[in-house]
Motif scaffolding. Sequence first.
Motif, PDB file in Angstrom:
ATOM      1  N   ASP A  27       0.844  -1.197   0.000  1.00 34.29           N
ATOM      2  CA  ASP A  27       0.000   0.000   0.000  1.00 34.29           C
ATOM      3  C   ASP A  27       0.874   1.240   0.000  1.00 34.29           C
ATOM      4  N   VAL A  56      -3.328   8.328  -5.718  1.00 26.90           N
ATOM      5  CA  VAL A  56      -3.627   6.944  -5.336  1.00 26.90           C
ATOM      6  C   VAL A  56      -3.462   6.024  -6.548  1.00 26.90           C
ATOM      7  N   ALA A  71       0.222   4.027  -1.363  1.00 22.82           N
ATOM      8  CA  ALA A  71      -0.586   5.222  -1.128  1.00 22.82           C
ATOM      9  C   ALA A  71      -0.619   5.551   0.354  1.00 22.82           C
ATOM     10  N   GLU A  72      -0.726   4.531   1.183  1.00 19.23           N
ATOM     11  CA  GLU A  72      -0.787   4.761   2.626  1.00 19.23           C
ATOM     12  C   GLU A  72       0.516   5.363   3.132  1.00 19.23           C
ATOM     13  N   THR A  73       1.649   4.804   2.702  1.00 16.54           N
ATOM     14  CA  THR A  73       2.933   5.272   3.220  1.00 16.54           C
ATOM     15  C   THR A  73       3.370   6.584   2.591  1.00 16.54           C
ATOM     16  N   SER A  77       3.248  14.963   1.221  1.00 21.26           N
ATOM     17  CA  SER A  77       2.184  14.050   1.597  1.00 21.26           C
ATOM     18  C   SER A  77       0.932  14.906   1.751  1.00 21.26           C
ATOM     19  N   LEU A  78      -0.213  14.256   1.904  1.00 19.31           N
ATOM     20  CA  LEU A  78      -1.456  15.021   1.950  1.00 19.31           C
ATOM     21  C   LEU A  78      -1.601  15.835   3.229  1.00 19.31           C
ATOM     22  N   ASP A  79      -0.772  15.533   4.235  1.00 15.10           N
ATOM     23  CA  ASP A  79      -0.809  16.367   5.441  1.00 15.10           C
ATOM     24  C   ASP A  79       0.339  17.385   5.436  1.00 15.10           C
ATOM     25  N   GLU A  92      -5.647  13.900  -5.051  1.00 12.15           N
ATOM     26  CA  GLU A  92      -5.520  12.742  -4.166  1.00 12.15           C
ATOM     27  C   GLU A  92      -5.826  11.465  -4.928  1.00 12.15           C
ATOM     28  N   LEU A 101       1.275   8.884   0.864  1.00 13.70           N
ATOM     29  CA  LEU A 101       0.286   9.970   0.848  1.00 13.70           C
ATOM     30  C   LEU A 101      -0.270  10.317   2.214  1.00 13.70           C
ATOM     31  N   TYR A 102      -0.487   9.305   3.037  1.00 13.22           N
ATOM     32  CA  TYR A 102      -1.239   9.536   4.266  1.00 13.22           C
ATOM     33  C   TYR A 102      -0.386   9.537   5.523  1.00 13.22           C
ATOM     34  N   GLU A 103       0.870   9.103   5.401  1.00  9.32           N
ATOM     35  CA  GLU A 103       1.765   9.240   6.538  1.00  9.32           C
ATOM     36  C   GLU A 103       2.509  10.564   6.419  1.00  9.32           C
TER      37      GLU A 103
END
Length: 652
Positions: A176, A617, A178-180, A593-595, A613, A182-184
């Motif tokens: 994943d 992904v 995207a998780e590592t 990243s998104l944050d 986003e 984009l969202y971390e």
Amino acid sequence: MKRLIKNNYIPILFAFVAVCMELTAVYVTSGRLLIRRPWLYLSMLAILTLLQYFLRTNRARHICASILLSVFFVCDLVFIVIYEMTGTIFDFSMLKLRGDAMAILESVPINFTYTAISGILLSAFIVFGRTFASEDGNAAFSRFAKRVLTLCLALVLVLHLSLSYLTVAEANDNSDLAETKLYEPQEGGYADKGILGNLVSELYQGAFDEVDIGNTEEIEQFLYQSVTGEEIPMFGAAEGYNVVTVLAESFEWFSFLRDEARYPNGYHADEAVLRELYPNLYAFYDTSYVMTNFHSREKTDISENLSIIGNYPLDYYLNYDYSENNIAYSLPNVMRLLYGVESNSFHNGTNSFYNRDEYLPNAVGFSSFVASDEMEALGMTNYFDLGERNLDSEMIETCKEQMFPTDRRFNTYITTITMHGQYAHRDNLQEYYDLLDAYGLLSLQEDDENANTFRYYAAAAMELDRAVGVMMDYLEETGLLDHTLIVIFGDHNVYYQSLSNYVKNIYPKSDPSADITELYRVPLMIKVGAQSEQVVIDKFTCTADILPTILSLLGIRYYDNLYYGNSAFSEKESLLYSRAYDVFFTDQIYFTSLDHIVWTSPQADESYQAEMEQRAVTLMEKISYVNRIFAADLFRGDALTRFEENMRSINP
């Protein structure tokens, strides 16, 4: 207690100085006095600190600590230099580039802030660190205290190894992305783990790196899901044509265009004067598809690969790590498969630079790779022997019959080098300096090094202009121009000596509101045969779009899950993900990243960000499969046969 401190403060002082040096290093590379995930670094530092307590005397401790701090100082300084020269943080695969880096190195920028602060701290520790310590440091410890120290060391060592294992496991987890990604939280630069923490992390990853390939049937199922073809405008506009792709090293629009709004420190001459200085670039510019919103933020080898194979795996350097793979979907392999076309690559750099002599023929499918070594045998002057860059015009003049054969269809890839930084006076460009002086442009300044850098760059661009002229004249003289597709693009901006920042007057560190994406807007021009008019395409495009654009112009249908980009003529827009710099962006948004969104334009509202986003992904899913394709060397045996049969079936 006083005696205990006096006897044993050196290791604690060592840890304090080490942390101060590391935070200074992080600050000069990221602008932050904070390490977001310091645990790997701190556990390593704790081990080195505790080990000093097992030395019997403070003299030994002081010598040991001084050596360690000196090593830290040098390591941090080296990686700061690399970061300031290239903008990239260290990863393990960079070790494969060390010879290439030294081959082009002309000067080393030393960061004054880090050198001054850390140098003072290090010097003070070496000179005064043992001033108040007694000679015997170990005597103050009881047997019980020594056991506690041993237990603490064991616990910290276990913690460090556990953190290292988790770091490697996280890096190897391809399930994943995207998780590592984009969202971390991703701070960018060295603010994430610190310089030494990143070094330790990368060394562990390099030693134990392994991609989880998984089920290859599932990979193939994903690859063949979607076909791109006639729905793209301009599909087949260059069907049956030859292909010439020119990767122009460090090529920027401001090398020959005047635009005072975008390039306030660029040319201030009339366009008529610039057209006289750069006649061939202007002639191409006036008669091609001009992608005015094209961006690249990569190193040369990655841009080169993206334009030839259309993708790139994470955490590896293709030219070294996968030099024996079969990249069946590259442009050379596809053109040979479908049409029997021979492809050849030319570069007036050294033969082994970026391992091209092995990688390009073996993995990518070029029939030959011709570099300066072979060109010198054909009569080209090898200026490397004189410590200068080779001349692009001499390369094309020397090799034009091989580059553009008249007896067969061809696919030729040319990588230039004259405009490669660093920029300083070069004797073989003297005629261009004289020409600039004759026009009263960019004269040497005693107190403006930036202006002088632009002068040297402009002269190198004039040499590129001559090279383009040699190429175009030969194609026209031989009657090849009418049925040749020509692509010219810049591999990246002029980051050497921060020339892009100066000419564009964009300094994101001091002005976070500045449009950082403008730094990476570089040329892409595509000429289809005897095209006689300029057509401007202003949609966002990036390096990953080059190969899909070429394929669609040639009328080749392709499996779009293999490629990261879209045709420049398609309605679809891409999202640029930089493997070298670990950032995402378009012309409207820039984020790690998104944050951690670094910059957005006023047009990048919530709906636009939501769209980005989704694009990110989708791109991360493609990258995860590409990682597995390369790790498996998928296109061998039956899988290769299926790919070739599928490509022929969609391109009857």
